[in-house]
Motif scaffolding. Structure first.
Motif, PDB file in Angstrom:
ATOM      1  N   ILE A 277     -17.143  36.066 -30.583  1.00 37.81           N
ATOM      2  CA  ILE A 277     -18.447  36.346 -31.161  1.00 37.81           C
ATOM      3  C   ILE A 277     -19.211  35.027 -31.217  1.00 37.81           C
ATOM      4  N   ALA A 278     -20.378  35.004 -30.606  1.00 41.13           N
ATOM      5  CA  ALA A 278     -21.128  33.758 -30.451  1.00 41.13           C
ATOM      6  C   ALA A 278     -22.104  33.515 -31.588  1.00 41.13           C
ATOM      7  N   GLY A 279     -22.676  34.576 -32.159  1.00 37.52           N
ATOM      8  CA  GLY A 279     -23.665  34.412 -33.214  1.00 37.52           C
ATOM      9  C   GLY A 279     -23.752  35.638 -34.080  1.00 37.52           C
ATOM     10  N   ILE A 280     -24.271  35.452 -35.293  1.00 38.82           N
ATOM     11  CA  ILE A 280     -24.393  36.548 -36.255  1.00 38.82           C
ATOM     12  C   ILE A 280     -25.637  36.321 -37.095  1.00 38.82           C
ATOM     13  N   TYR A 281     -26.293  37.404 -37.483  1.00 38.69           N
ATOM     14  CA  TYR A 281     -27.442  37.322 -38.379  1.00 38.69           C
ATOM     15  C   TYR A 281     -27.468  38.597 -39.214  1.00 38.69           C
ATOM     16  N   ILE A 282     -27.539  38.455 -40.539  1.00 37.38           N
ATOM     17  CA  ILE A 282     -27.508  39.598 -41.453  1.00 37.38           C
ATOM     18  C   ILE A 282     -28.749  39.545 -42.328  1.00 37.38           C
ATOM     19  N   THR A 283     -29.431  40.669 -42.464  1.00 39.37           N
ATOM     20  CA  THR A 283     -30.652  40.737 -43.261  1.00 39.37           C
ATOM     21  C   THR A 283     -30.903  42.174 -43.693  1.00 39.37           C
ATOM     22  N   PHE A 284     -31.728  42.331 -44.713  1.00 36.53           N
ATOM     23  CA  PHE A 284     -32.164  43.667 -45.112  1.00 36.53           C
ATOM     24  C   PHE A 284     -33.388  44.117 -44.316  1.00 36.53           C
ATOM     25  N   GLU A 285     -34.028  43.180 -43.614  1.00 38.75           N
ATOM     26  CA  GLU A 285     -35.197  43.534 -42.817  1.00 38.75           C
ATOM     27  C   GLU A 285     -34.779  44.266 -41.543  1.00 38.75           C
ATOM     28  N   VAL A 310     -21.140  29.452 -46.060  1.00 36.01           N
ATOM     29  CA  VAL A 310     -20.635  30.763 -46.478  1.00 36.01           C
ATOM     30  C   VAL A 310     -19.229  30.670 -47.061  1.00 36.01           C
ATOM     31  N   GLU A 311     -18.693  29.450 -47.159  1.00 40.23           N
ATOM     32  CA  GLU A 311     -17.400  29.179 -47.798  1.00 40.23           C
ATOM     33  C   GLU A 311     -16.252  29.892 -47.089  1.00 40.23           C
ATOM     34  N   VAL A 312     -16.207  29.718 -45.785  1.00 37.88           N
ATOM     35  CA  VAL A 312     -15.129  30.291 -44.971  1.00 37.88           C
ATOM     36  C   VAL A 312     -14.391  29.158 -44.269  1.00 37.88           C
ATOM     37  N   GLY A 313     -13.071  29.124 -44.414  1.00 38.19           N
ATOM     38  CA  GLY A 313     -12.276  28.122 -43.730  1.00 38.19           C
ATOM     39  C   GLY A 313     -11.967  28.555 -42.307  1.00 38.19           C
ATOM     40  N   GLY A 314     -11.523  27.619 -41.491  1.00 35.42           N
ATOM     41  CA  GLY A 314     -11.207  27.944 -40.104  1.00 35.42           C
ATOM     42  C   GLY A 314     -12.164  27.285 -39.138  1.00 35.42           C
ATOM     43  N   GLU A 315     -11.961  27.535 -37.847  1.00 36.90           N
ATOM     44  CA  GLU A 315     -12.795  26.964 -36.794  1.00 36.90           C
ATOM     45  C   GLU A 315     -13.541  28.057 -36.040  1.00 36.90           C
ATOM     46  N   TRP A 316     -14.782  27.751 -35.709  1.00 37.31           N
ATOM     47  CA  TRP A 316     -15.601  28.646 -34.886  1.00 37.31           C
ATOM     48  C   TRP A 316     -16.240  27.756 -33.822  1.00 37.31           C
ATOM     49  N   PHE A 404     -20.972  40.008 -48.623  1.00 32.66           N
ATOM     50  CA  PHE A 404     -20.738  40.797 -47.413  1.00 32.66           C
ATOM     51  C   PHE A 404     -20.701  39.882 -46.182  1.00 32.66           C
ATOM     52  N   GLU A 405     -21.657  38.951 -46.106  1.00 35.57           N
ATOM     53  CA  GLU A 405     -21.684  38.015 -44.978  1.00 35.57           C
ATOM     54  C   GLU A 405     -20.418  37.164 -44.953  1.00 35.57           C
ATOM     55  N   ARG A 406     -19.973  36.706 -46.133  1.00 35.27           N
ATOM     56  CA  ARG A 406     -18.747  35.903 -46.195  1.00 35.27           C
ATOM     57  C   ARG A 406     -17.556  36.697 -45.678  1.00 35.27           C
ATOM     58  N   HIS A 407     -17.468  37.972 -46.045  1.00 35.18           N
ATOM     59  CA  HIS A 407     -16.342  38.800 -45.594  1.00 35.18           C
ATOM     60  C   HIS A 407     -16.386  38.999 -44.082  1.00 35.18           C
ATOM     61  N   ILE A 408     -17.576  39.266 -43.541  1.00 39.07           N
ATOM     62  CA  ILE A 408     -17.704  39.492 -42.095  1.00 39.07           C
ATOM     63  C   ILE A 408     -17.339  38.231 -41.321  1.00 39.07           C
ATOM     64  N   VAL A 409     -17.820  37.076 -41.780  1.00 43.31           N
ATOM     65  CA  VAL A 409     -17.513  35.818 -41.091  1.00 43.31           C
ATOM     66  C   VAL A 409     -16.021  35.505 -41.194  1.00 43.31           C
ATOM     67  N   GLU A 410     -15.428  35.755 -42.345  1.00 43.46           N
ATOM     68  CA  GLU A 410     -13.987  35.559 -42.510  1.00 43.46           C
ATOM     69  C   GLU A 410     -13.210  36.420 -41.521  1.00 43.46           C
ATOM     70  N   PHE A 411     -13.631  37.659 -41.363  1.00 44.23           N
ATOM     71  CA  PHE A 411     -12.981  38.570 -40.417  1.00 44.23           C
ATOM     72  C   PHE A 411     -13.142  38.064 -38.985  1.00 44.23           C
ATOM     73  N   ILE A 412     -14.353  37.608 -38.645  1.00 40.59           N
ATOM     74  CA  ILE A 412     -14.608  37.128 -37.287  1.00 40.59           C
ATOM     75  C   ILE A 412     -13.738  35.917 -36.959  1.00 40.59           C
ATOM     76  N   VAL A 413     -13.773  34.909 -37.832  1.00 43.13           N
ATOM     77  CA  VAL A 413     -13.138  33.619 -37.551  1.00 43.13           C
ATOM     78  C   VAL A 413     -11.620  33.679 -37.646  1.00 43.13           C
ATOM     79  N   ASN A 414     -11.115  34.345 -38.667  1.00 46.46           N
ATOM     80  CA  ASN A 414      -9.680  34.270 -38.949  1.00 46.46           C
ATOM     81  C   ASN A 414      -8.893  35.531 -38.627  1.00 46.46           C
TER      82      ASN A 414
END
Length: 642
Positions: A277-285, A310-316, A404-414
């Protein structure tokens, strides 16, 4: 005030770089995110992180100064200049794609394009040195390409004749247009333009648009439209990136009262080769060109600072300029800003055929994977009412958009990047590293070129405006901005038309319009401009639109910025009163930019009073000019400057 420049460099053996004020020479690639380099002064070998490196040329070292090349903003080029740059790039493209090219190859291509081989090599060097298409814009002495010296009446006659005579299904010849221009000039009693001037205006018309207007729609599509039925083989990292949106199947809550406010939109970009996954963007708009631009900008830039935010450990460790971006046909994927930004970075923007979603299969499958993960979270709406039966999505909702964004990024990275992907037989991270570093059986691409200034990349994907500088500064949508950097340009005349005022390029982040970015024409750098009245609160472009619409419905005319901010205050008071009652008001609250944070001083020594601070006080950060995520560095204690 510091400006913003743009450039890329590729970390590879032999490259001179600067890190923490020291000069190094890269000797080995250690991983996709780090290199081994020798300190020029001490001859000591050290490991350096790629994201912290600044490229240095041998000339700069000799002159003992580090000067950055100036890159005019891509929006400043005329259509003629940009068309010429594209023509030159198409000429050198075969040489770029052939690393074992010969002099004979160059001569063949030069003959085909009716230019001298030396000219072809000159263009090739310009592009390779700069790394972007705008370097091929002609820089001839004298009058710029596209400059029009005719009177406005003459230009209008030419334009009208072309529109009525040439761009029609009657398919008149250029001579017919010339005769019609002469006829209309006589009727208007103005000097007729020279026939060659008319021919020049015809020569710069868009070939694709000309064919369509003259009744050759199919020919225009076959010759100039992207090859929609297929895209270049995704046989190396970032050769093809797919991007799409989805409304996430989850109800989120607001930050203040933890009450439901609705479903967020998720924009994702995926590298087809590796499935990273190269990029992510989350919004209510709802999806917009901003969503697409911010996602692509994040895909191009390093993400270490974003992970800290977003306080996620790991490498991206995914960054670089992709070859092709594949999207659907939604309107947010089309537009001048996005298309020209992609052209500037040599990104081939392709749209999949209508009603053929399988051409976006990789990102569609990714969205399905994300939907399965999201259904595990509290507040999920599932994919249909039957699955949701008996489950109170709003009652069970618990996550804010940040959580929600933190959880999604955590899932993506780790998780997603680490586990084996069924279609490639290894994890996306392993596949990416294989494509970058290679192995005994294949050579990799090498570490992707890294942007020297990520903010400049993001600005290139933002909406832009053109404004003249007045004594009060500049004004956009009724709001004035000022900084002393504008003083030399107050009431400046257009260099090409002394009777007209000069327009300057302005970029704006719609999420926070309390500052805009002014392109200084002297050094080609962006400088942030704050509100002229710095006492006004920050707001988003969406809030501004709602305020202006409210004032319009109330019959307000000649609206000034004082009225705008008074209306903004009233609207926010109503939101504050209603946000405990309605989802719509709480959703509106998410559009308000976060308040400016106090300046903090990091210290390992603190007084007893410091120790009495609560955890929220300890979490204050430093506000910077970058409207995007700032790096969050670890620290023990802080003290606040009151």
């Amino acid at each position: 005030m510091a400006g913003i420049s743009k450039s890329f460099f590729k970390a590879e053996p032999g490259q001179l770089v600067e890190s923490d004020g020291e000069l190094f020479k890269i000797t080995h690639l250690m991983s996709i995110s780090s290199v081994l380099a020798v300190n020029i002064k001490t001859n000591e070998s050290v490991r350096l992180h790629v994201e912290n490196l600044v490229p240095i040329s041998p000339t700069e070292v000799t002159e003992k100064k580090y000067e950055e090349r100036l890159h005019p903003d891509l929006a400043l080029f005329s259509d003629d200049e940009w068309a010429e740059a594209q023509r030159r790039f198409q000429a050198i493209k075969p040489l770029l794609q052939n690393p074992i090219r010969t002099r004979e190859d160059a001569e063949t291509i030069a003959t085909k394009h009716k230019i001298h081989p030396a000219t072809l090599y000159k263009w090739l060097k310009l592009y390779q040195d700069a790394g972007h298409v705008s370097s091929l814009v002609p820089t001839k002495r004298g009058r710029k390409t596209g400059t029009k010296l005719l009177a406005s009446e003459q230009e209008k006659i030419i334009e009208s004749a072309i529109e009525d005579i040439y761009l029609s299904k009657q398919r008149h010849k250029p001579q017919d247009v010339i005769e019609e221009v002469l006829r209309r000039s006589r009727l208007a009693k103005i000097p007729p333009p020279h026939p060659n001037t008319v021919r020049n205006r015809l020569a710069v018309l868009s070939p694709a648009n000309t064919l369509r207007r003259r009744g050759f729609k199919e020919a225009a599509r076959n010759k100039y439209a992207p090859i929609l039925g297929q895209f270049p083989g995704a046989d190396y990292p970032f050769s093809v990136v797919q991007i799409d949106h989805t409304e996430a199947d989850i109800i989120l809550v607001d930050e203040a009262h933890r009450k439901p406010i609705g479903r967020p939109w998720l924009t994702l970009a995926i590298d087809v080769y590796s499935r990273m996954i190269a990029g992510i963007y989350i919004t209510f708009e709802k999806p917009s060109a901003t969503s697409v631009g911010m996602c692509l900008a994040q895909a191009i830039c390093p993400k270490r600072e974003y992970l800290a935010e977003v306080e996620v450990g790991g490498e991206w460790s995914v960054w670089g300029v992709m070859g092709t971006v594949h999207t659907d046909n939604a309107k947010e994927f089309r537009g001048t800003v996005l298309e020209r930004a992609c052209e500037e970075y040599f990104i081939d923007l392709q749209w999949r055929p209508v009603m053929l979603p399988h051409f976006g299969g990789h990102v569609e499958r990714l969205m399905g994977t994300m939907a399965n993960e999201i259904r595990k979270l509290p507040g999920t709406t599932f994919s249909n009412p039957t699955q949701r039966k008996g489950y109170d999505s709003e009652g069970m909702s618990a996550l804010t958009i940040k959580e929600f964004e933190r959880h999604i990024v955590e899932f993506i990275v780790n998780v997603y990047h680490q586990r084996v992907h069924s279609q490639i037989g290894m994890s996306p991270k392993q596949k990416w590293e294989l494509g970058v570093l290679g192995d005994a059986n294949s050579s990799g691409t090498g570490v992707m070129p890294i942007p020297a200034d990520p903010l400049r990349i993001r600005l290139d994907f933002m909406p832009f405006f053109e404004r003249s500088v007045q004594q009060y500064g500049i004004q956009i949508d009724g709001i004035s901005y000022y900084d002393k950097v504008l003083d030399p340009y107050i009431n400046a005349a257009d260099p090409d038309n002394p009777k007209a005022k000069r327009s300057f390029l302005i970029r704006r982040d719609p999420r926070d319009i309390s500052k805009v970015y002014f392109l200084d024409p002297v050094d080609q750098r962006y400088v942030p401009l704050p509100y002229r009245n710095i006492g006004y609160p920050a707001m988003s472009a969406w809030e501004l639109r709602e305020v202006q619409q409210t004032l319009k419905t109330q019959g307000m005319r000649n609206v000034d910025e004082h009225m705008i901010f008074e209306a903004l205050d009233r609207m926010r008071v109503r939101i504050e009163e209603a946000k405990q009652k309605t989802k719509a008001a709480r959703r509106q609250q998410t559009r308000i930019p976060l308040p400016k944070l106090p300046v903090v001083v990091f210290s390992k020594i603190h007084s007893p009073a410091d120790k009495s601070m609560n955890q929220n006080e300890r979490n204050f950060g430093m506000a910077e000019d970058d409207p995007f995520a700032q790096p969050i560095k670890p620290f023990d204690e802080i003290s606040i400057i009151r």
